[in-house]
Design an enzyme around this catalytic site. Sequence first.
Site, PDB file in Angstrom:
ATOM      1  N   GLU A  40      53.539  -1.203 -37.152  1.00 42.19           N
ATOM      2  CA  GLU A  40      53.326  -0.825 -38.553  1.00 42.19           C
ATOM      3  C   GLU A  40      52.636  -1.963 -39.296  1.00 42.19           C
ATOM      4  O   GLU A  40      52.787  -3.138 -38.946  1.00 42.19           O
ATOM      5  CB  GLU A  40      54.671  -0.488 -39.218  1.00 42.19           C
ATOM      6  CG  GLU A  40      55.257   0.813 -38.686  1.00 42.19           C
ATOM      7  CD  GLU A  40      56.614   1.132 -39.288  1.00 42.19           C
ATOM      8  OE1 GLU A  40      57.175   0.289 -40.016  1.00 42.19           O
ATOM      9  OE2 GLU A  40      57.124   2.238 -39.004  1.00 42.19           O
ATOM     10  N   ASP A 170      18.466  14.053 -35.639  1.00 40.18           N
ATOM     11  CA  ASP A 170      18.779  15.486 -35.754  1.00 40.18           C
ATOM     12  C   ASP A 170      18.447  15.944 -37.176  1.00 40.18           C
ATOM     13  O   ASP A 170      18.064  15.124 -38.020  1.00 40.18           O
ATOM     14  CB  ASP A 170      20.227  15.827 -35.347  1.00 40.18           C
ATOM     15  CG  ASP A 170      21.267  15.197 -36.256  1.00 40.18           C
ATOM     16  OD1 ASP A 170      20.921  14.786 -37.373  1.00 40.18           O
ATOM     17  OD2 ASP A 170      22.435  15.125 -35.845  1.00 40.18           O
ATOM     18  N   LYS A 193      19.162  18.317 -31.680  1.00 40.30           N
ATOM     19  CA  LYS A 193      20.142  17.790 -30.733  1.00 40.30           C
ATOM     20  C   LYS A 193      21.275  18.789 -30.536  1.00 40.30           C
ATOM     21  O   LYS A 193      21.722  19.422 -31.477  1.00 40.30           O
ATOM     22  CB  LYS A 193      20.644  16.480 -31.350  1.00 40.30           C
ATOM     23  CG  LYS A 193      21.893  15.890 -30.822  1.00 40.30           C
ATOM     24  CD  LYS A 193      22.221  14.596 -31.572  1.00 40.30           C
ATOM     25  CE  LYS A 193      23.346  14.781 -32.576  1.00 40.30           C
ATOM     26  NZ  LYS A 193      23.779  13.547 -33.222  1.00 40.30           N
ATOM     27  N   ARG A 195      25.211  19.050 -28.764  1.00 38.50           N
ATOM     28  CA  ARG A 195      26.289  18.318 -28.101  1.00 38.50           C
ATOM     29  C   ARG A 195      27.006  19.264 -27.152  1.00 38.50           C
ATOM     30  O   ARG A 195      27.447  20.330 -27.553  1.00 38.50           O
ATOM     31  CB  ARG A 195      27.286  17.798 -29.133  1.00 38.50           C
ATOM     32  CG  ARG A 195      27.108  16.320 -29.400  1.00 38.50           C
ATOM     33  CD  ARG A 195      28.224  15.760 -30.258  1.00 38.50           C
ATOM     34  NE  ARG A 195      27.737  14.650 -31.079  1.00 38.50           N
ATOM     35  CZ  ARG A 195      27.571  13.415 -30.634  1.00 38.50           C
ATOM     36  NH1 ARG A 195      27.877  13.109 -29.394  1.00 38.50           N
ATOM     37  NH2 ARG A 195      27.117  12.472 -31.428  1.00 38.50           N
ATOM     38  N   ASP A 219      19.155   6.461 -37.550  1.00 38.06           N
ATOM     39  CA  ASP A 219      20.402   7.216 -37.585  1.00 38.06           C
ATOM     40  C   ASP A 219      21.331   6.516 -38.564  1.00 38.06           C
ATOM     41  O   ASP A 219      21.072   5.376 -38.950  1.00 38.06           O
ATOM     42  CB  ASP A 219      21.026   7.272 -36.180  1.00 38.06           C
ATOM     43  CG  ASP A 219      21.846   8.539 -35.967  1.00 38.06           C
ATOM     44  OD1 ASP A 219      22.242   9.162 -36.966  1.00 38.06           O
ATOM     45  OD2 ASP A 219      22.092   8.904 -34.801  1.00 38.06           O
ATOM     46  N   GLY A 226      25.167   7.515 -27.304  1.00 40.49           N
ATOM     47  CA  GLY A 226      24.718   8.707 -26.568  1.00 40.49           C
ATOM     48  C   GLY A 226      23.560   9.422 -27.251  1.00 40.49           C
ATOM     49  O   GLY A 226      22.605   9.846 -26.598  1.00 40.49           O
ATOM     50  N   THR A 227      23.639   9.542 -28.571  1.00 38.54           N
ATOM     51  CA  THR A 227      22.578  10.239 -29.310  1.00 38.54           C
ATOM     52  C   THR A 227      21.252   9.504 -29.143  1.00 38.54           C
ATOM     53  O   THR A 227      20.206  10.107 -28.892  1.00 38.54           O
ATOM     54  CB  THR A 227      22.947  10.298 -30.812  1.00 38.54           C
ATOM     55  OG1 THR A 227      24.155  11.041 -30.930  1.00 38.54           O
ATOM     56  CG2 THR A 227      21.860  10.938 -31.647  1.00 38.54           C
TER      57      THR A 227
HETATM   58  C1  R5P Z   1      25.875  12.372 -35.911  1.00 39.39           C
HETATM   59  O1  R5P Z   1      25.752  13.345 -36.637  1.00 39.39           O
HETATM   60  C2  R5P Z   1      25.582  10.981 -36.394  1.00 39.39           C
HETATM   61  O2  R5P Z   1      24.545  10.979 -37.335  1.00 39.39           O
HETATM   62  C3  R5P Z   1      25.215  10.061 -35.236  1.00 39.39           C
HETATM   63  O3  R5P Z   1      24.035  10.528 -34.599  1.00 39.39           O
HETATM   64  C4  R5P Z   1      26.313  10.014 -34.211  1.00 39.39           C
HETATM   65  O4  R5P Z   1      27.535   9.847 -34.834  1.00 39.39           O
HETATM   66  C5  R5P Z   1      26.083   8.888 -33.231  1.00 39.39           C
HETATM   67  O5  R5P Z   1      27.121   8.903 -32.301  1.00 39.39           O
HETATM   68  P1  R5P Z   1      26.884   8.456 -30.791  1.00 39.39           P
HETATM   69  O6  R5P Z   1      26.288   7.067 -30.861  1.00 39.39           O
HETATM   70  O7  R5P Z   1      28.262   8.471 -30.191  1.00 39.39           O
HETATM   71  O8  R5P Z   1      25.988   9.446 -30.170  1.00 39.39           O
END
Ligand code: R5P
Length: 331
Positions: A40, A170, A193, A195, A219, A226-227
């Site tokens: 905590e 995206d 994109k 998922r 971004d 990953g994106t």
């Molecule tokens: C998604 O809508 C966000 O804008 C980012 O593209 C996403 O959160 C990136 O996450 P990751 O690096 O895990 O793909």
Amino acid sequence: MGKEFTILAGTANPPLAAAIARELGLPVGACAIDRFPDGEVMVQLREPVRRKEVILVQPTSPPVNDHLVELLAMADACRRAAAASITAIVPYFGYGRADKRHGRREPITGRVVADLLQVVGISHVVTVDLHTPQIEGFFHIPVDSLTAVPILCKELEARMSPDLVIVSTDVGRVQMAGRYAQCLGAPVIILHKLRGSGGQTEVTDIVGDVSCRSCLIVDDIISTGGTLAASIRALLRAGARPDMMVAATHGLLLPGAREKLDHPAVRDVFVTDTVRVANQDWPGLHVISIAPLIARALERFLADGSLEDPYEETRRDARQGETKHGATILS
Ligand code: R5P
């Protein structure tokens, strides 16, 4: 009698709190934060805050729940110690991506977080590049969402090649990509994109021509990477030059993200210090401080002035036709 201010830092990003305090010429107040043996959170203010305007600096970055509860406990301590007001600087707003229901029987956790922050007496929130602007509507207190885009663009400008395109990862990032486009004067490309069930990201379509172009992929968050990895693959497949840069406001950079972005086609990765970045031994990674941006906003707030519209400058440039390289501007 004039207002008195105190800046207090949670454990999520003390260097950012110190940098903001330095910019404002204020010390960081004394506050002990620890854990009880069962995990905590324990908070103790080590100086009085009675009738003071308190500024708490705490991004709710991973471990998100720990940092969130710390922020709540700090605010509660300040409220019970009779602070005049509590401003939370939450440069990265955790659960910002949980801003709507994707199916039935799901929570909107971003809304829950907004409720919690208000319940403990926070009267003003300052944040940077919220995942979606409508999160502001979850609050009934003032929320100032600043943008790091102009600060990042200042760094990017010197490194951009004349054939640069801005790539939105995206459709949700198109507005942000448009701001980069306004600052840098380059056209916008949009990726579509998807998922998969295992959290795997796949780019299914590219709107715009990237062949033989250098790409700046933008971004708001780099989490697992990953994106961006999927974006890099798709852009190279579509004929983009293997000369790319990445810019994102919040570099969560979870384990494995560096490996995904340490790609031969990626020259530089730019993030800000909204989140404390651990990978300091990564030569291609540039961490740009948003402390001056937050400090200037606080100065205006502390002086009871209004916050400047962060986008006004770029809008003004666009209106006056001052964008470079014949930019395509989406807004
Ligand atoms: C998604 O809508 C966000 O804008 C980012 O593209 C996403 O959160 C990136 O996450 P990751 O690096 O895990 O793909």
